[in-house]
Design a protein around this motif. Sequence first.
Motif, mmCIF file in Angstrom:
data_model
loop_
_atom_site.group_PDB
_atom_site.id
_atom_site.type_symbol
_atom_site.label_atom_id
_atom_site.label_comp_id
_atom_site.label_asym_id
_atom_site.label_seq_id
_atom_site.Cartn_x
_atom_site.Cartn_y
_atom_site.Cartn_z
ATOM 1 N N SER A 1 -6.905 7.346 -10.342
ATOM 2 C CA SER A 1 -6.345 7.604 -9.021
ATOM 3 C C SER A 1 -7.041 6.705 -8.009
ATOM 4 O O SER A 1 -8.223 6.397 -8.127
ATOM 5 C CB SER A 1 -6.537 9.071 -8.638
ATOM 6 N N ASN B 1 -8.364 6.103 -4.238
ATOM 7 C CA ASN B 1 -8.734 6.841 -3.039
ATOM 8 C C ASN B 1 -9.136 5.856 -1.947
ATOM 9 O O ASN B 1 -9.087 4.643 -2.135
ATOM 10 C CB ASN B 1 -9.851 7.848 -3.341
ATOM 11 N N GLU B 2 -9.558 6.363 -0.809
ATOM 12 C CA GLU B 2 -9.883 5.515 0.338
ATOM 13 C C GLU B 2 -11.066 4.588 0.067
ATOM 14 O O GLU B 2 -11.125 3.488 0.606
ATOM 15 C CB GLU B 2 -10.180 6.393 1.568
ATOM 16 N N ASP B 3 -12.019 5.011 -0.759
ATOM 17 C CA ASP B 3 -13.178 4.170 -1.050
ATOM 18 C C ASP B 3 -12.783 2.896 -1.790
ATOM 19 O O ASP B 3 -13.436 1.857 -1.658
ATOM 20 C CB ASP B 3 -14.201 4.941 -1.889
#
Length: 84
Positions: A24, A26-28
Amino acid sequence: MKKYLITLHLFMSLSVVAQDGAYSINEDDYGNTSVEMADTMRSNGKIYVVVAVVMTIFTGLIAYTIVIDRKVSRIEKEVFNEKG
């Protein structure tokens, strides 16, 4: 026979799954600018080996292309002289 093989390959390709969704994003991940593999290879000095191998292959392909071009040009001249 060809039609059956083509149909078989088409149905087999329908079951191929490129990604199973195990990863997945994510923002990081959007802010990540480091490349771990390149950093590791650079710190070990192996990146130069990779660059040398890639350049050797590229040089070989260029040389092969030049040799083939000269052979084709020679054959074209021979065929043109026979017709002309």
